[in-house]
Design a protein around this motif. Sequence first.
Motif, PDB file in Angstrom:
ATOM      1  N   VAL A   1      41.404  34.567 -31.797  1.00 12.21           N
ATOM      2  CA  VAL A   1      40.269  35.178 -32.481  1.00 12.21           C
ATOM      3  C   VAL A   1      39.006  34.876 -31.694  1.00 12.21           C
ATOM      4  O   VAL A   1      38.699  33.708 -31.431  1.00 12.21           O
ATOM      5  N   SER A   2      38.300  35.914 -31.304  1.00 13.08           N
ATOM      6  CA  SER A   2      37.028  35.765 -30.592  1.00 13.08           C
ATOM      7  C   SER A   2      35.907  36.224 -31.506  1.00 13.08           C
ATOM      8  O   SER A   2      35.878  37.379 -31.945  1.00 13.08           O
ATOM      9  N   MET A   3      35.000  35.305 -31.809  1.00 15.24           N
ATOM     10  CA  MET A   3      33.884  35.641 -32.687  1.00 15.24           C
ATOM     11  C   MET A   3      32.802  36.386 -31.916  1.00 15.24           C
ATOM     12  O   MET A   3      32.455  36.019 -30.790  1.00 15.24           O
ATOM     13  N   VAL A   4      32.274  37.405 -32.532  1.00 16.88           N
ATOM     14  CA  VAL A   4      31.154  38.154 -31.973  1.00 16.88           C
ATOM     15  C   VAL A   4      29.886  37.863 -32.778  1.00 16.88           C
ATOM     16  O   VAL A   4      28.826  37.604 -32.220  1.00 16.88           O
ATOM     17  N   ALA A   5      30.012  37.879 -34.089  1.00 15.57           N
ATOM     18  CA  ALA A   5      28.891  37.552 -34.972  1.00 15.57           C
ATOM     19  C   ALA A   5      29.034  36.109 -35.433  1.00 15.57           C
ATOM     20  O   ALA A   5      30.002  35.420 -35.111  1.00 15.57           O
ATOM     21  N   ARG A   6      28.063  35.647 -36.183  1.00 16.30           N
ATOM     22  CA  ARG A   6      28.118  34.304 -36.766  1.00 16.30           C
ATOM     23  C   ARG A   6      27.763  34.396 -38.241  1.00 16.30           C
ATOM     24  O   ARG A   6      27.009  35.286 -38.666  1.00 16.30           O
ATOM     25  N   ASP A   7      28.294  33.480 -39.009  1.00 14.02           N
ATOM     26  CA  ASP A   7      27.995  33.459 -40.437  1.00 14.02           C
ATOM     27  C   ASP A   7      26.494  33.291 -40.664  1.00 14.02           C
ATOM     28  O   ASP A   7      25.826  32.518 -39.972  1.00 14.02           O
ATOM     29  N   GLY A   8      25.999  34.033 -41.638  1.00 12.42           N
ATOM     30  CA  GLY A   8      24.575  33.997 -41.951  1.00 12.42           C
ATOM     31  C   GLY A   8      23.762  35.049 -41.228  1.00 12.42           C
ATOM     32  O   GLY A   8      22.586  35.239 -41.531  1.00 12.42           O
ATOM     33  N   ALA A   9      24.391  35.735 -40.269  1.00  9.65           N
ATOM     34  CA  ALA A   9      23.663  36.743 -39.496  1.00  9.65           C
ATOM     35  C   ALA A   9      23.612  38.073 -40.251  1.00  9.65           C
ATOM     36  O   ALA A   9      24.564  38.458 -40.937  1.00  9.65           O
ATOM     37  N   ARG A  10      22.510  38.758 -40.109  1.00 14.75           N
ATOM     38  CA  ARG A  10      22.423  40.127 -40.611  1.00 14.75           C
ATOM     39  C   ARG A  10      23.178  41.031 -39.630  1.00 14.75           C
ATOM     40  O   ARG A  10      22.983  40.936 -38.424  1.00 14.75           O
ATOM     41  N   VAL A  11      24.019  41.888 -40.156  1.00 11.46           N
ATOM     42  CA  VAL A  11      24.800  42.782 -39.308  1.00 11.46           C
ATOM     43  C   VAL A  11      24.578  44.214 -39.765  1.00 11.46           C
ATOM     44  O   VAL A  11      24.315  44.481 -40.943  1.00 11.46           O
ATOM     45  N   ALA A  12      24.696  45.127 -38.820  1.00 18.61           N
ATOM     46  CA  ALA A  12      24.501  46.546 -39.108  1.00 18.61           C
ATOM     47  C   ALA A  12      25.846  47.254 -39.211  1.00 18.61           C
ATOM     48  O   ALA A  12      26.853  46.803 -38.650  1.00 18.61           O
ATOM     49  N   ARG A  13      25.853  48.350 -39.916  1.00 24.24           N
ATOM     50  CA  ARG A  13      27.060  49.171 -40.033  1.00 24.24           C
ATOM     51  C   ARG A  13      27.569  49.530 -38.634  1.00 24.24           C
ATOM     52  O   ARG A  13      26.802  49.970 -37.775  1.00 24.24           O
ATOM     53  N   GLY A  14      28.840  49.306 -38.406  1.00 23.05           N
ATOM     54  CA  GLY A  14      29.455  49.595 -37.116  1.00 23.05           C
ATOM     55  C   GLY A  14      29.531  48.404 -36.186  1.00 23.05           C
ATOM     56  O   GLY A  14      30.193  48.468 -35.143  1.00 23.05           O
ATOM     57  N   ALA A  15      28.892  47.299 -36.546  1.00 24.29           N
ATOM     58  CA  ALA A  15      28.906  46.113 -35.685  1.00 24.29           C
ATOM     59  C   ALA A  15      30.285  45.470 -35.687  1.00 24.29           C
ATOM     60  O   ALA A  15      30.936  45.339 -36.719  1.00 24.29           O
ATOM     61  N   VAL A  16      30.733  45.062 -34.490  1.00 20.45           N
ATOM     62  CA  VAL A  16      31.975  44.298 -34.369  1.00 20.45           C
ATOM     63  C   VAL A  16      31.654  42.839 -34.662  1.00 20.45           C
ATOM     64  O   VAL A  16      30.766  42.246 -34.037  1.00 20.45           O
ATOM     65  N   LEU A  17      32.369  42.255 -35.614  1.00 18.21           N
ATOM     66  CA  LEU A  17      32.120  40.877 -36.042  1.00 18.21           C
ATOM     67  C   LEU A  17      33.030  39.883 -35.329  1.00 18.21           C
ATOM     68  O   LEU A  17      32.640  38.745 -35.080  1.00 18.21           O
ATOM     69  N   ALA A  18      34.245  40.321 -35.021  1.00 19.92           N
ATOM     70  CA  ALA A  18      35.215  39.475 -34.335  1.00 19.92           C
ATOM     71  C   ALA A  18      36.311  40.363 -33.768  1.00 19.92           C
ATOM     72  O   ALA A  18      36.485  41.511 -34.202  1.00 19.92           O
ATOM     73  N   THR A  19      37.030  39.830 -32.814  1.00 25.10           N
ATOM     74  CA  THR A  19      38.171  40.527 -32.230  1.00 25.10           C
ATOM     75  C   THR A  19      39.386  39.616 -32.308  1.00 25.10           C
ATOM     76  O   THR A  19      39.291  38.424 -32.001  1.00 25.10           O
ATOM     77  N   VAL A  20      40.517  40.180 -32.733  1.00 24.61           N
ATOM     78  CA  VAL A  20      41.742  39.406 -32.919  1.00 24.61           C
ATOM     79  C   VAL A  20      42.839  40.015 -32.057  1.00 24.61           C
ATOM     80  O   VAL A  20      43.062  41.231 -32.083  1.00 24.61           O
ATOM     81  N   THR A  21      43.524  39.180 -31.296  1.00 23.30           N
ATOM     82  CA  THR A  21      44.626  39.622 -30.434  1.00 23.30           C
ATOM     83  C   THR A  21      45.872  38.818 -30.767  1.00 23.30           C
ATOM     84  O   THR A  21      45.816  37.597 -30.939  1.00 23.30           O
ATOM     85  N   GLY A  22      47.019  39.517 -30.865  1.00 21.73           N
ATOM     86  CA  GLY A  22      48.278  38.836 -31.161  1.00 21.73           C
ATOM     87  C   GLY A  22      49.349  39.840 -31.507  1.00 21.73           C
ATOM     88  O   GLY A  22      49.181  41.053 -31.302  1.00 21.73           O
ATOM     89  N   PRO A  23      50.487  39.380 -32.040  1.00 22.02           N
ATOM     90  CA  PRO A  23      51.540  40.307 -32.456  1.00 22.02           C
ATOM     91  C   PRO A  23      50.993  41.317 -33.470  1.00 22.02           C
ATOM     92  O   PRO A  23      50.348  40.938 -34.439  1.00 22.02           O
ATOM     93  N   THR A  24      51.247  42.581 -33.208  1.00 20.07           N
ATOM     94  CA  THR A  24      50.705  43.614 -34.082  1.00 20.07           C
ATOM     95  C   THR A  24      51.173  43.428 -35.522  1.00 20.07           C
ATOM     96  O   THR A  24      50.402  43.633 -36.471  1.00 20.07           O
ATOM     97  N   ARG A  25      52.427  43.026 -35.689  1.00 20.75           N
ATOM     98  CA  ARG A  25      52.925  42.777 -37.042  1.00 20.75           C
ATOM     99  C   ARG A  25      52.064  41.728 -37.758  1.00 20.75           C
ATOM    100  O   ARG A  25      51.714  41.888 -38.932  1.00 20.75           O
ATOM    101  N   THR A  26      51.722  40.676 -37.044  1.00 25.54           N
ATOM    102  CA  THR A  26      50.928  39.606 -37.650  1.00 25.54           C
ATOM    103  C   THR A  26      49.550  40.105 -38.040  1.00 25.54           C
ATOM    104  O   THR A  26      49.043  39.802 -39.123  1.00 25.54           O
ATOM    105  N   LEU A  27      48.938  40.885 -37.151  1.00 26.94           N
ATOM    106  CA  LEU A  27      47.588  41.377 -37.426  1.00 26.94           C
ATOM    107  C   LEU A  27      47.559  42.223 -38.700  1.00 26.94           C
ATOM    108  O   LEU A  27      46.662  42.075 -39.543  1.00 26.94           O
TER     109      LEU A  27
END
Length: 298
Positions: free
Chosen positions: A87-113
């Motif tokens: 899991v790679s974080m893009v945003a941080r807790d407490g941050a204001r985010v806009a519609r469409g913003a990527v907050l995190a990216t997750v890579t792994g077995p597709t079944r698990t995701l």
Amino acid sequence: MTAARERELREAGLDPEQVRLIIDGALAEDLGPDLRDVTSVATIPVTQTGTADVVARADGVVAGLAVAAAVFELTAQLTGTGRTVEVSMVARDGARVARGAVLATVTGPTRTLLTAERTALNLLCRMSGVATHTRAWADALAGSKAMVLDTRKTTPGLRALEKYAVRAGGGTNKRMGLHDVAMIKDNHKYAAGGVAAAYRRVREAFPDVPVQVEVDTLAEAVEAVEAGATFLLLDNMSPALLAEVVAVVGDRAELEATGGLTLADAAEVGATGVDFLSVGALTHSSPILDIALDLRTE
């Protein structure tokens, strides 16, 4: 859950074991006794790897990214694929985010995701909704010394997460439960025979526990302070009466406005000089922040 994730949760004021229990219970609701996602098992090869983006579908304040990440990590362990997720974080807790913003990216077995998707989003959307609502109150109180407080009106089993979300949104926590702070409310006063008697009994029984006293009138506020109370809940008082109590009590006690408060009135109440506004709606009525998982298979 990785050791790094556990450290991240502790740094946020969350107990990793408590978070694990919450997640285990939520996953059990989805996976049933056989711990399986029948749709993903049927449609996705066990060897397939995928990358998914956690994306905001609305403007707001994010909270719970580490919790959501822990869901993916625990799902990978629980389903026994022998493969981990990253899991790679893009945003941080407490941050204001806009519609469409990527907050995190997750890579792994597709079944698990996909197995973890709904549980991760249920918790993340809920926590981010609480944080977003809290930030609106904190913004409304800007310019005054008053802070917005949560209450015990939380979702059963999710109190620690929702109270964390309040902190992430710029609010502050009141008591965690019935065990850590004594709160003398109307029914306690009636049962004990008055404000002073109730306060005295609590002090005698639990001398080291903080005590808060709910009062409905200026006279009760004065009685409570004279009995030794240093934290008063000013229940359902008008702004004019709140200001009068502030003037009379002064710095002898911290003062909290409570009962029937609305966001539209927040600035007026904050301007009376009270220290806190307690708002049960932060946790019992906050709508979720819409967040989705968008899969990019390899």
